[in-house]
Motif scaffolding. Structure first.
Motif, PDB file in Angstrom:
ATOM      1  N   THR A 165       0.830  -1.208   0.000  1.00 24.25           N
ATOM      2  CA  THR A 165       0.000   0.000   0.000  1.00 24.25           C
ATOM      3  C   THR A 165       0.860   1.253   0.000  1.00 24.25           C
ATOM      4  O   THR A 165       0.591   2.205  -0.741  1.00 24.25           O
TER       5      THR A 165
ATOM      6  N   VAL B 149       0.855   4.019  -3.040  1.00 24.77           N
ATOM      7  CA  VAL B 149       0.553   5.440  -2.812  1.00 24.77           C
ATOM      8  C   VAL B 149       1.728   6.299  -3.274  1.00 24.77           C
ATOM      9  O   VAL B 149       1.534   7.338  -3.925  1.00 24.77           O
TER      10      VAL B 149
ATOM     11  N   SER C 125       1.559   9.051  -6.324  1.00 22.10           N
ATOM     12  CA  SER C 125       1.884  10.467  -6.115  1.00 22.10           C
ATOM     13  C   SER C 125       2.953  10.926  -7.109  1.00 22.10           C
ATOM     14  O   SER C 125       2.882  12.048  -7.624  1.00 22.10           O
TER      15      SER C 125
END
Length: 65
Positions: free
Chosen positions: A46, A50, A54
């Motif tokens: 995870t 992420v 980004s």
């Protein structure tokens, strides 16, 4: 029974993340795997996801300006 290898756990986490885990593999994971290992790999997956998203968004925004 043998414990799961790191690669088996990693494949299971990827499959679960994308919703394509087979019933046989899910049963294998519950019978031979340790929850703490799956949690650690899941948290790492995870965080990496992420971070990569980004970076991707920053890249796309830099192209737009």
């Amino acid at each position: 029974e043998q414990a799961l290898t790191f690669m088996q756990m990693l494949k299971s986490v990827f499959a679960a993340a994308f919703g394509v885990q087979s019933k046989a593999n899910r049963e294998r994971d519950f019978s031979r795997g340790k929850a703490s290992h799956f949690i650690l790999i899941g948290v790492g997956f995870t965080a990496a996801f992420v971070f990569l998203m980004s970076l991707f968004v920053d890249f796309i925004l830099s192209l737009a300006t």
